[in-house]
Design a protein around this motif. Structure first.
Motif, PDB file in Angstrom:
ATOM      1  N   GLY A  98       1.815  19.291   1.625  1.00 39.32           N
ATOM      2  CA  GLY A  98       0.623  20.102   1.423  1.00 39.32           C
ATOM      3  C   GLY A  98       0.885  21.336   0.601  1.00 39.32           C
ATOM      4  N   SER A  99      -0.074  22.248   0.636  1.00 39.22           N
ATOM      5  CA  SER A  99      -0.066  23.426  -0.216  1.00 39.22           C
ATOM      6  C   SER A  99       1.016  24.402   0.214  1.00 39.22           C
ATOM      7  CB  SER A  99      -1.414  24.111  -0.105  1.00 39.22           C
ATOM      8  OG  SER A  99      -1.564  24.602   1.213  1.00 39.22           O
ATOM      9  N   VAL A 100       1.246  25.388  -0.651  1.00 38.94           N
ATOM     10  CA  VAL A 100       2.201  26.458  -0.343  1.00 38.94           C
ATOM     11  C   VAL A 100       1.828  27.128   0.974  1.00 38.94           C
ATOM     12  CG1 VAL A 100       3.094  28.687  -1.091  1.00 38.94           C
ATOM     13  CG2 VAL A 100       2.659  26.905  -2.778  1.00 38.94           C
ATOM     14  N   THR A 101       0.530  27.370   1.145  1.00 40.99           N
ATOM     15  CA  THR A 101       0.068  28.060   2.351  1.00 40.99           C
ATOM     16  C   THR A 101       0.403  27.264   3.594  1.00 40.99           C
ATOM     17  OG1 THR A 101      -1.735  29.012   1.087  1.00 40.99           O
ATOM     18  CG2 THR A 101      -1.946  29.070   3.478  1.00 40.99           C
ATOM     19  N   VAL A 102       0.100  25.965   3.556  1.00 41.46           N
ATOM     20  CA  VAL A 102       0.384  25.117   4.715  1.00 41.46           C
ATOM     21  C   VAL A 102       1.886  25.076   4.969  1.00 41.46           C
ATOM     22  CG1 VAL A 102       0.277  22.762   5.626  1.00 41.46           C
ATOM     23  CG2 VAL A 102      -1.717  23.739   4.476  1.00 41.46           C
ATOM     24  N   ARG A 103       2.670  25.023   3.887  1.00 41.15           N
ATOM     25  CA  ARG A 103       4.118  24.992   4.055  1.00 41.15           C
ATOM     26  C   ARG A 103       4.613  26.296   4.686  1.00 41.15           C
ATOM     27  NH1 ARG A 103       6.987  23.728  -1.129  1.00 41.15           N
ATOM     28  NH2 ARG A 103       4.820  23.333  -1.686  1.00 41.15           N
ATOM     29  N   ALA A 104       4.031  27.415   4.255  1.00 43.22           N
ATOM     30  CA  ALA A 104       4.438  28.702   4.831  1.00 43.22           C
ATOM     31  C   ALA A 104       4.089  28.748   6.322  1.00 43.22           C
ATOM     32  CB  ALA A 104       3.740  29.840   4.078  1.00 43.22           C
ATOM     33  N   LEU A 105       2.897  28.258   6.653  1.00 44.54           N
ATOM     34  CA  LEU A 105       2.481  28.275   8.056  1.00 44.54           C
ATOM     35  C   LEU A 105       3.354  27.348   8.899  1.00 44.54           C
ATOM     36  CD1 LEU A 105      -1.379  28.372   7.495  1.00 44.54           C
ATOM     37  CD2 LEU A 105       0.030  30.219   8.406  1.00 44.54           C
ATOM     38  N   THR A 106       3.884  26.311   8.267  1.00 39.73           N
ATOM     39  CA  THR A 106       4.780  25.386   8.968  1.00 39.73           C
ATOM     40  C   THR A 106       5.999  26.123   9.538  1.00 39.73           C
ATOM     41  OG1 THR A 106       4.075  23.620   7.492  1.00 39.73           O
ATOM     42  CG2 THR A 106       6.110  23.251   8.709  1.00 39.73           C
ATOM     43  N   LEU A 107       6.412  27.183   8.839  1.00 47.40           N
ATOM     44  CA  LEU A 107       7.541  27.971   9.338  1.00 47.40           C
ATOM     45  C   LEU A 107       7.268  28.510  10.739  1.00 47.40           C
ATOM     46  CD1 LEU A 107       8.644  27.933   6.408  1.00 47.40           C
ATOM     47  CD2 LEU A 107       9.259  30.323   6.725  1.00 47.40           C
ATOM     48  N   LEU A 108       6.005  28.851  10.983  1.00 55.66           N
ATOM     49  CA  LEU A 108       5.648  29.438  12.283  1.00 55.66           C
ATOM     50  C   LEU A 108       5.872  28.447  13.421  1.00 55.66           C
ATOM     51  CD1 LEU A 108       2.288  31.210  11.290  1.00 55.66           C
ATOM     52  CD2 LEU A 108       4.593  32.195  11.305  1.00 55.66           C
ATOM     53  N   GLU A 109       5.811  27.148  13.089  1.00 52.61           N
ATOM     54  CA  GLU A 109       5.961  26.112  14.108  1.00 52.61           C
ATOM     55  C   GLU A 109       7.390  26.008  14.630  1.00 52.61           C
ATOM     56  OE1 GLU A 109       4.489  22.422  12.550  1.00 52.61           O
ATOM     57  OE2 GLU A 109       2.753  23.408  11.674  1.00 52.61           O
ATOM     58  N   ALA A 110       8.332  26.629  13.922  1.00 48.69           N
ATOM     59  CA  ALA A 110       9.731  26.547  14.353  1.00 48.69           C
ATOM     60  C   ALA A 110       9.974  27.356  15.626  1.00 48.69           C
ATOM     61  CB  ALA A 110      10.641  27.053  13.240  1.00 48.69           C
ATOM     62  N   PHE A 111       9.104  28.345  15.864  1.00 47.03           N
ATOM     63  CA  PHE A 111       9.349  29.260  16.979  1.00 47.03           C
ATOM     64  C   PHE A 111       8.821  28.664  18.279  1.00 47.03           C
ATOM     65  CE2 PHE A 111       9.370  31.581  13.107  1.00 47.03           C
ATOM     66  CZ  PHE A 111      10.419  32.473  13.259  1.00 47.03           C
TER      67      PHE A 111
END
Lengths: 261, 261
Positions: A12-25
């Motif tokens: 997906g988009s850059v934004t979705v990829r950035a938000l994916t980082l939040l899922e690591a926590f």
């Protein structure tokens, strides 16, 4: 799906990829290094480095003195405006406190996210039976009182999705037959009460009622969880129904997700 | 800065721009159309349309049946992992409840974000005096007991930034002289107690103590707010200090932002 820290392909988009980082926590690991984030998201370290920088710039992440990242206070502030999260909780809390004091039992508030129950608030009663839930965490929808209410008033497609999957067994009394679950859901729609009698643990009964934003539209559910051996299900049903209606009234006019809001 | 819904020039990466959309939402206006988001963020409608789509895809925003957007439940779930938000609140809550029951006054927990106080939790006491705060909302740092504690233990650069600005007057007793505020901050660092005596409203006194994550490192502050005409400041100081220490102990070992976490 809710954040579990599990790696999954990032698309997906850059934004979705950035938000994916939040899922690591996760609750168990709220502070992570860039390498840990990279491992958990499956994103390359250079990408993680860049995106974490962006997220930190805005305040979605924070970096401590040791270089570890965590979810930022600014994201927490913004997220407090989620109508189905904090706003719902604030409206419901006074009624939940009354209910908890009257019954001395656990009182729970939850909403549906896809095919899962998300607990928005839980008050521990004085003589509380042990429950497995935690605020913000998901819980299977076919077993608890809250879940049965939320499923009964979910769109047909959501019900069919749940009924088509294996229904996990928690106790000997958990509903695992789709036909039986279908019957129970119809009954919950009719009575506007769900009773989960030792279907999650053999110690607990939960009695739940829908919180209607508009007639027929349940935005959330409220439950009382009591010890299975002493619970007065009829009395608890009346109490939880009255409390759920009181919360429903406080949502109107306008409602949390209405266009008049 | 905290989200205020005010337009500001949108710069930076795609990710930062997407997150800027979240700033459009306020407690007063938690449901917005794309045009409203565009107006509030100063971003072109086409950009808002695309970024809102990305944010909705991940669950940072939700769209209701009328087409309005609001902060999504998924963002709320992730944000619950903010160490300085929900995690701090959960550790502090049992101690705060004790303090509230003992004193029957308002008990507040706050952290510093830049030069502002952010309230993380507030319990209303039985004989509560009216306060102006709201969970998640900012409050000037030079006036309240919480703020004075957080400022006293902030980095020197943050103190100088606050001291260089006009200090807003709320009552005739608000500290508005930088020299006087500087003296008070030194005293708060020494005594580890701040007393705001009718400096926010003429009805209220607040007594606050730092919550230390490590010696000298205050991650948060705890305060009791009482009616100015009856408050027993010495007794409240001892109570709030003991409670703040108890919360500090529960943060260790490791601490919320430590690398051992």
């Amino acid at each position: 799906m809710t954040p579990t820290g599990a790696a999954r392909p990032a698309t997906g988009s850059v934004t979705v990829r950035a938000l994916t980082l939040l899922e690591a926590f996760t609750r168990e690991q709220p502070n992570l290094t860039l390498s840990e984030i990279s491992r958990r998201t499956g994103l390359p370290l250079t990408t993680v480095h860049r995106l974490a920088g962006d997220l930190t710039e805005w305040g979605a992440l924070e970096r401590d003195s040791s270089g570890r990242f965590s979810i930022g206070l600014r994201l927490w502030q913004v997220a407090a405006l989620a109508p189905r999260g904090t706003l719902l909780r604030e409206l419901a809390l006074p009624v939940m406190e009354d209910l908890s004091q009257i019954t001395q039992e656990n009182v729970q508030l939850g909403v549906r996210e896809g095919t899962e129950v998300v607990f928005v608030e839980r008050l521990r009663g004085q003589r509380a039976v042990k429950t497995l839930t935690r605020v913000g965490s998901p819980f299977p929808i076919h077993a608890s009182g809250l879940g049965l209410v939320l499923l009964a008033f979910a769109p047909r497609s959501v019900q069919e999705e749940v009924l088509a999957r294996p229904l996990e067994r928690f106790t000997e009394r958990t509903l695992t037959s789709p036909a039986e679950l279908r019957r129970v859901l119809a009954e919950v729609r009719r009575s506007e009460i769900a009773v989960s009698d030792r279907q999650v643990t053999m110690e607990a009964v939960s009695v739940a009622a829908p919180i209607f934003e508009r007639p027929g539209v349940a935005i959330a559910a409220l439950s009382i969880v009591a010890a299975a051996d002493t619970a007065q299900v009829t009395a608890l049903s009346q109490l939880v129904r009255a409390a759920a209606r009181a919360i429903g009234r406080s949502l109107r006019p306008g409602g949390l997700t209405s266009s008049d809001g």
